[in-house]
Motif scaffolding. Sequence first.
Motif, PDB file in Angstrom:
ATOM      1  N   ALA A 156      -4.974  -8.575   6.578  1.00 34.11           N
ATOM      2  CA  ALA A 156      -5.902  -9.564   6.024  1.00 34.11           C
ATOM      3  C   ALA A 156      -5.887  -9.431   4.502  1.00 34.11           C
ATOM      4  N   LEU A 157      -5.818 -10.563   3.819  1.00 38.02           N
ATOM      5  CA  LEU A 157      -5.781 -10.548   2.360  1.00 38.02           C
ATOM      6  C   LEU A 157      -7.040 -11.186   1.800  1.00 38.02           C
ATOM      7  N   SER A 158      -7.653 -10.487   0.864  1.00 43.11           N
ATOM      8  CA  SER A 158      -8.824 -10.994   0.153  1.00 43.11           C
ATOM      9  C   SER A 158      -8.703 -10.488  -1.281  1.00 43.11           C
ATOM     10  N   PRO A 159      -9.552 -10.953  -2.191  1.00 45.59           N
ATOM     11  CA  PRO A 159      -9.467 -10.433  -3.560  1.00 45.59           C
ATOM     12  C   PRO A 159      -9.595  -8.905  -3.623  1.00 45.59           C
ATOM     13  N   ALA A 160     -10.317  -8.311  -2.702  1.00 47.80           N
ATOM     14  CA  ALA A 160     -10.497  -6.858  -2.710  1.00 47.80           C
ATOM     15  C   ALA A 160      -9.323  -6.108  -2.073  1.00 47.80           C
ATOM     16  N   THR A 161      -8.617  -6.754  -1.130  1.00 44.82           N
ATOM     17  CA  THR A 161      -7.556  -6.061  -0.389  1.00 44.82           C
ATOM     18  C   THR A 161      -6.157  -6.595  -0.647  1.00 44.82           C
ATOM     19  N   ARG A 162      -6.009  -7.536  -1.552  1.00 49.17           N
ATOM     20  CA  ARG A 162      -4.701  -8.180  -1.752  1.00 49.17           C
ATOM     21  C   ARG A 162      -3.620  -7.229  -2.251  1.00 49.17           C
ATOM     22  N   SER A 163      -3.997  -6.117  -2.869  1.00 48.65           N
ATOM     23  CA  SER A 163      -3.005  -5.157  -3.372  1.00 48.65           C
ATOM     24  C   SER A 163      -2.567  -4.145  -2.320  1.00 48.65           C
ATOM     25  N   ALA A 164      -3.205  -4.124  -1.180  1.00 47.98           N
ATOM     26  CA  ALA A 164      -2.934  -3.109  -0.165  1.00 47.98           C
ATOM     27  C   ALA A 164      -1.591  -3.288   0.540  1.00 47.98           C
ATOM     28  N   CYS A 165      -1.167  -4.515   0.786  1.00 46.48           N
ATOM     29  CA  CYS A 165       0.078  -4.755   1.523  1.00 46.48           C
ATOM     30  C   CYS A 165       0.935  -5.793   0.805  1.00 46.48           C
ATOM     31  N   GLN A 166       1.995  -5.326   0.163  1.00 45.52           N
ATOM     32  CA  GLN A 166       2.870  -6.226  -0.584  1.00 45.52           C
ATOM     33  C   GLN A 166       3.664  -7.146   0.329  1.00 45.52           C
ATOM     34  N   LEU A 167       4.106  -6.647   1.469  1.00 48.88           N
ATOM     35  CA  LEU A 167       4.913  -7.460   2.378  1.00 48.88           C
ATOM     36  C   LEU A 167       4.125  -8.663   2.884  1.00 48.88           C
ATOM     37  N   CYS A 168       2.927  -8.421   3.390  1.00 50.07           N
ATOM     38  CA  CYS A 168       2.115  -9.521   3.919  1.00 50.07           C
ATOM     39  C   CYS A 168       1.758 -10.509   2.806  1.00 50.07           C
ATOM     40  N   ARG A 169       1.489 -10.007   1.625  1.00 55.09           N
ATOM     41  CA  ARG A 169       1.156 -10.885   0.502  1.00 55.09           C
ATOM     42  C   ARG A 169       2.354 -11.738   0.105  1.00 55.09           C
ATOM     43  N   PHE A 170       3.537 -11.137   0.021  1.00 58.34           N
ATOM     44  CA  PHE A 170       4.739 -11.887  -0.347  1.00 58.34           C
ATOM     45  C   PHE A 170       5.056 -12.949   0.702  1.00 58.34           C
ATOM     46  N   GLU A 171       4.977 -12.590   1.970  1.00 54.52           N
ATOM     47  CA  GLU A 171       5.253 -13.552   3.038  1.00 54.52           C
ATOM     48  C   GLU A 171       4.246 -14.696   3.026  1.00 54.52           C
TER      49      GLU A 171
END
Length: 101
Positions: free
Chosen positions: A58-73
């Motif tokens: 799950a991506l949110s402003p608080a957790t967006r840096s936690a997983c680069q793969l999910c964010r890039f996809e």
Amino acid sequence: MKEKCTIIGKTCPICNDVTSGIHYGIHTCESCKSFFKRAISFKKSPKFKCASSQGTCALSPATRSACQLCRFEKCIQAGMLPSLVRQRGERGGRAKLYLKC
């Protein structure tokens, strides 16, 4: 006269933060814009690993840096265009990409 797109109240489709404008083809926040630029311009093919090993972080402003793969996809799925990222040393102004509001 050209019609201007309004971005008031839009949220980033990647992390749900407030958007700052159209970046690489879609409305995104500054953080996701910068992440996408770094991922594309500094690596020919980004090799990220999922933090949860399931690819569904799950991506949110608080957790967006936690997983680069999910964010890039999610950037790619949302419609960000790698072809609009300028490579190092490449000059140019704004991309000549016109989007309909």
